[in-house]
Scaffold this active site. Structure first.
Site: not given
Length: 293
Positions: A162, A132, A137, A106, A204, A43-44
Site C-alpha cells: 500500500k 504499508y 506519518r 518514530y 486501500i 490508520t483510519t
C-alpha cells in the site's frame, strides 16, 4: 491476490468503547456495496489508540462478520517488531487472510533496519504481508529498492504494497523490479486513477468508508479498461477524497458517515477530536457533489 476497492475501515466508538454492532453493520454494508477486501485496524481505524485486546477484538469481529465473503487484511503494524509479530500471530489464528504492516514509525530506522524488521516478520509470521509505506506519518520511507529486495527475498510472504508516498514513479520502479504477481495498491484515493495506469490494481481507501459503491464501481471501470466511466466516477469522488483530509483523519470520514447512517457516531479518542466547522462544510459539499446525500 488483492484488487479493487478496499476500505481502510473506521473503528466506531460509542461512550468510549468499541461499538461492535455499528462495526458489524459497516462490514456488511461494505461487502454488499462491492468492496473487494477489508482492512481493520489501520490508520483510519485509529489503531494507535486501541489497547492490544481492543485491537485484536476489532480484527476478530471483522473476520467473523466478513465470514469469508471477502479477504481481511488485518492492520498489524507497530514500531516494535515483536509487537507487530504478536498482531500477525493473533490475526492468523482467528482467520485473517493477510497482514498490513506499516513502516516502523518514530524510531526512524535506516533501510537496513526496515529490511531487518520485515524480514523478521516474514521469517516468523504465518501471514502474507502487505507493506504499508506512508512516510508523511511515519517519517520512515521505504525506498523502492528496499521494497524490491524484500519482495525478491520473500516472494510468498511479501506480497504487495500500500503506497501512500505520493510518488507515482514508484509504481513503475516496483513493477520493473518485481514479478507481476506483486500487488500494488494505492494508499491515496485521489491518485488511484494514475496509480492504476502505471500498474496498480486497486486502492486501500478512506473514501470507500462512506462511498463504497461508487469506489467499487470506479475500480471496476478501471479493471474493465472503461476509462471514460472511470474518469466520470473519479470526478464525482474527487472532492470527497480531499475533504477526507481537510482535518485530522478520521474525523472527516466519521462525520461523513453520520450523514449517511444514523447508527454511526463521530466519536474518536484523544488526541483526536471531531472535525471543525470548515471541514464539515467541505464534507457536506463533497457528499452532495457525489450524490450521496
Amino acid at each position: 491476490m488483492f484488487s479493487g476497492s478496499i476500505p481502510a475501515l473506521v473503528t466506531p466508538f460509542r461512550d468510549g468503547a468499541f461499538d461492535e454492532s455499528a462495526f458489524r453493520r459497516l462490514v456488511d454494508w461494505q461487502i454488499e456495496s462491492g468492496s473487494k477486501a477489508l482492512v481493520p485496524c489501520g490508520t483510519t481505524g485509529e489503531a494507535s489508540t486501541l489497547t492490544n485486546d481492543e485491537h485484536h477484538r476489532v480484527i476478530q469481529v471483522c473476520v467473523e462478520q466478513a465470514a469469508g465473503r471477502v479477504p481481511v487484511i488485518a492492520g498489524c503494524g507497530s514500531n516494535d517488531t515483536k509487537t507487530a509479530l504478536m498482531h500477525i500471530e493473533y490475526s492468523q489464528k482467528i482467520g485473517a487472510d493477510a497482514a498490513l504492516v506499516v513502516a516502523p514509525y518514530y524510531n526512524r530506522p535506516n533501510q537496513e533496519g526496515v529490511i531487518a524488521h520485515f524480514s523478521y516478520l516474514a521469517d516468523n509470521g504465518g501471514l502474507p504481508i502487505v507493506v504499508y509505506n506512508v512516510p508523511g506519518r511515519t517519517v520512515t520511507d521505504i525506498a523502492p529498492e528496499t521494497v524490491v529486495e524484500l519482495a525478491r527475498r520473500y516472494p510468498q510472504k511479501i506480497v504487495g504494497i500500500k503506497d501512500a508516498s505520493g510518488d507515482l514513479s514508484r509504481v513503475t520502479d516496483h513493477r520493473m523490479g518485481i514479478s507481476a504477481q506483486f500487488c500494488q495498491l494505492s494508499g491515496d484515493d485521489e491518485l488511484s486513477l494514475p496509480h492504476s495506469a502505471a500498474g496498480g490494481v486497486g486502492c486501500i481507501s478512506v473514501s470507500a468508508n462512506v462511498a463504497p459503491r461508487l469506489c467499487a464501481d470506479f475500480q471496476a471501470a478501471i479493471a474493465s479498461n472503461d476509462l471514460a466511466l472511470a474518469r466520470e466516477l473519479n470526478d464525482r469522488l474527487y472532492p470527497l477524497h480531499y475533504a477526507m483530509f481537510e482535518d485530522a483523519s478520521p474525523g472527516p470520514v466519521k462525520y461523513a458517515l453520520t450523514r449517511v447512517h444514523d447508527w454511526m457516531t463521530e466519536e474518536m479518542r484523544l488526541p483526536l477530536t471531531p472535525c471543525n466547522a470548515a471541514t464539515r462544510k467541505a464534507v457536506d459539499a463533497a457528499l452532495e457533489h457525489a450524490g450521496l446525500v
